[in-house]
Design a protein around this motif. Structure first.
Motif, PDB file in Angstrom:
ATOM      1  N   TYR A   1       9.326  12.378  28.838  1.00 33.40           N
ATOM      2  CA  TYR A   1      10.431  12.082  29.744  1.00 33.40           C
ATOM      3  C   TYR A   1      10.393  10.629  30.206  1.00 33.40           C
ATOM      4  O   TYR A   1      11.411   9.988  30.340  1.00 33.40           O
ATOM      5  CB  TYR A   1      10.366  12.969  30.991  1.00 33.40           C
ATOM      6  CG  TYR A   1      10.655  14.415  30.737  1.00 33.40           C
ATOM      7  CD1 TYR A   1      11.956  14.858  30.570  1.00 33.40           C
ATOM      8  CD2 TYR A   1       9.633  15.346  30.692  1.00 33.40           C
ATOM      9  CE1 TYR A   1      12.230  16.196  30.359  1.00 33.40           C
ATOM     10  CE2 TYR A   1       9.901  16.683  30.482  1.00 33.40           C
ATOM     11  CZ  TYR A   1      11.195  17.104  30.321  1.00 33.40           C
ATOM     12  OH  TYR A   1      11.468  18.412  30.109  1.00 33.40           O
ATOM     13  N   VAL A   2       9.183  10.118  30.453  1.00 29.75           N
ATOM     14  CA  VAL A   2       9.038   8.789  31.039  1.00 29.75           C
ATOM     15  C   VAL A   2       9.264   7.686  30.017  1.00 29.75           C
ATOM     16  O   VAL A   2       9.787   6.637  30.341  1.00 29.75           O
ATOM     17  CB  VAL A   2       7.648   8.635  31.702  1.00 29.75           C
ATOM     18  CG1 VAL A   2       7.437   7.226  32.205  1.00 29.75           C
ATOM     19  CG2 VAL A   2       7.507   9.620  32.839  1.00 29.75           C
ATOM     20  N   LYS A   3       8.914   7.903  28.788  1.00 31.58           N
ATOM     21  CA  LYS A   3       9.041   6.883  27.758  1.00 31.58           C
ATOM     22  C   LYS A   3      10.478   6.370  27.708  1.00 31.58           C
ATOM     23  O   LYS A   3      11.415   7.118  27.448  1.00 31.58           O
ATOM     24  CB  LYS A   3       8.639   7.470  26.407  1.00 31.58           C
ATOM     25  CG  LYS A   3       8.534   6.445  25.312  1.00 31.58           C
ATOM     26  CD  LYS A   3       8.014   7.083  24.052  1.00 31.58           C
ATOM     27  CE  LYS A   3       7.895   6.049  22.960  1.00 31.58           C
ATOM     28  NZ  LYS A   3       7.409   6.661  21.730  1.00 31.58           N
ATOM     29  N   GLY A   4      10.646   5.126  28.019  1.00 31.27           N
ATOM     30  CA  GLY A   4      11.955   4.503  27.998  1.00 31.27           C
ATOM     31  C   GLY A   4      12.824   4.832  29.206  1.00 31.27           C
ATOM     32  O   GLY A   4      13.988   4.462  29.242  1.00 31.27           O
ATOM     33  N   ALA A   5      12.263   5.532  30.172  1.00 28.68           N
ATOM     34  CA  ALA A   5      13.050   5.943  31.341  1.00 28.68           C
ATOM     35  C   ALA A   5      13.327   4.762  32.245  1.00 28.68           C
ATOM     36  O   ALA A   5      12.491   3.898  32.438  1.00 28.68           O
ATOM     37  CB  ALA A   5      12.302   7.027  32.113  1.00 28.68           C
TER      38      ALA A   5
ATOM     39  N   TRP B   1      11.842  13.694  38.404  1.00 24.78           N
ATOM     40  CA  TRP B   1      13.236  13.385  38.073  1.00 24.78           C
ATOM     41  C   TRP B   1      13.259  12.089  37.276  1.00 24.78           C
ATOM     42  O   TRP B   1      12.645  11.103  37.674  1.00 24.78           O
ATOM     43  CB  TRP B   1      14.014  13.215  39.363  1.00 24.78           C
ATOM     44  CG  TRP B   1      15.501  13.035  39.265  1.00 24.78           C
ATOM     45  CD1 TRP B   1      16.443  14.007  39.301  1.00 24.78           C
ATOM     46  CD2 TRP B   1      16.227  11.796  39.195  1.00 24.78           C
ATOM     47  NE1 TRP B   1      17.707  13.457  39.251  1.00 24.78           N
ATOM     48  CE2 TRP B   1      17.599  12.100  39.181  1.00 24.78           C
ATOM     49  CE3 TRP B   1      15.835  10.455  39.136  1.00 24.78           C
ATOM     50  CZ2 TRP B   1      18.588  11.119  39.106  1.00 24.78           C
ATOM     51  CZ3 TRP B   1      16.814   9.487  39.057  1.00 24.78           C
ATOM     52  CH2 TRP B   1      18.177   9.823  39.047  1.00 24.78           C
ATOM     53  N   VAL B   2      13.935  12.102  36.136  1.00 25.63           N
ATOM     54  CA  VAL B   2      14.032  10.917  35.287  1.00 25.63           C
ATOM     55  C   VAL B   2      15.451  10.807  34.755  1.00 25.63           C
ATOM     56  O   VAL B   2      16.000  11.780  34.223  1.00 25.63           O
ATOM     57  CB  VAL B   2      13.032  10.985  34.100  1.00 25.63           C
ATOM     58  CG1 VAL B   2      13.194   9.776  33.189  1.00 25.63           C
ATOM     59  CG2 VAL B   2      11.601  11.085  34.593  1.00 25.63           C
TER      60      VAL B   2
ATOM     61  N   ILE C   1      12.960  17.520  36.179  1.00 28.23           N
ATOM     62  CA  ILE C   1      11.981  18.021  35.215  1.00 28.23           C
ATOM     63  C   ILE C   1      11.516  19.384  35.717  1.00 28.23           C
ATOM     64  O   ILE C   1      10.802  19.475  36.723  1.00 28.23           O
ATOM     65  CB  ILE C   1      10.804  17.034  35.064  1.00 28.23           C
ATOM     66  CG1 ILE C   1      11.323  15.667  34.642  1.00 28.23           C
ATOM     67  CG2 ILE C   1       9.781  17.575  34.072  1.00 28.23           C
ATOM     68  CD1 ILE C   1      10.290  14.556  34.737  1.00 28.23           C
ATOM     69  N   ARG C   2      11.921  20.434  35.047  1.00 27.30           N
ATOM     70  CA  ARG C   2      11.651  21.799  35.515  1.00 27.30           C
ATOM     71  C   ARG C   2      10.170  22.104  35.725  1.00 27.30           C
ATOM     72  O   ARG C   2       9.821  22.684  36.749  1.00 27.30           O
ATOM     73  CB  ARG C   2      12.281  22.818  34.566  1.00 27.30           C
ATOM     74  CG  ARG C   2      13.768  22.888  34.711  1.00 27.30           C
ATOM     75  CD  ARG C   2      14.338  24.041  33.922  1.00 27.30           C
ATOM     76  NE  ARG C   2      15.794  23.950  33.913  1.00 27.30           N
ATOM     77  CZ  ARG C   2      16.545  24.303  32.919  1.00 27.30           C
ATOM     78  NH1 ARG C   2      16.001  24.799  31.829  1.00 27.30           N
ATOM     79  NH2 ARG C   2      17.857  24.183  32.993  1.00 27.30           N
TER      80      ARG C   2
END
Length: 195
Positions: free
Chosen positions: A41-45, A67-68, A73-74
């Motif tokens: 999720y974080v990669k490139g966020a 949250w991204v 993010i469940r």
């Protein structure tokens, strides 16, 4: 309980934008917390929300990105729900996302590395009734029972500082409890009080 200020429905609907503004400029974190599955999720966020809390009752800590780029993010929310459980009965509920957002925005505005200390998150009806029997300050229809409230403190910040940061989000209620050294935040109607 002191004076309560209420806000109109129109103001509540338009204030959601204020919460988003509270997160402005928090696009990067120098030392992202460890969380299984969050790397994808974080990669490139670009835009993230993070919660860093310590439970004052049982010593547990949580430090997670939840949250991204506009998406919750469940698995992180599930972890937060368990962290904010009623520790007396070991029961969790689904916490209102706005409550989680207000806590994160408050923490971000205060620009401290100290965790947010949670004194009370979710409460079962039985726990709330027990606390109500001991104190007139506990509401019968508490937002804690609905998964919409938490009582917090940050060791390096005053009750006034924390409350001011929470009120800047203009989402829900903010109560200042000076004698007990904590701030109540919830996702109910916008209002403030001093006790």
């Amino acid at each position: 309980m002191g004076q309560v200020e209420m806000t109109t429905k129109t103001e509540v609907l338009t204030n959601r934008r204020n919460l988003l503004g509270a997160f402005a400029g928090i696009a990067t974190i120098s030392a992202a917390p460890t969380y299984a599955g969050v790397f994808g999720y974080v990669k490139g966020a670009g835009n993230i929300r993070r919660i860093h809390m310590r439970n004052s009752r049982n010593g547990e800590t949580i430090d997670t990105i939840y949250w991204v780029d506009g998406q919750y993010i469940r698995p992180a929310l599930k972890e937060i729900n368990w962290f904010m459980r009623d520790w007396r009965e070991n029961k969790a509920t689904t916490m209102d996302r706005n409550t989680i957002d207000v806590i994160a925005a408050t923490h971000a505005r205060l620009r401290t590395k100290d965790p947010v200390y949670m004194l009370s998150g979710y409460r079962s009806a039985r726990t709330n009734a027990m606390l109500r029997s001991k104190s007139r300050r506990v509401a019968k229809d508490s937002y804690h029972v609905k998964g919409q409230a938490t009582d917090i403190r940050i060791k390096s910040r005053s009750v006034s500082d924390i409350a001011r940061a929470a009120m800047a989000a203009r989402i829900g209620g903010v109560g200042k409890y000076y004698r007990s050294n904590f701030v109540h935040v919830d996702s109910g109607p916008v209002r403030t009080w001093v006790s």
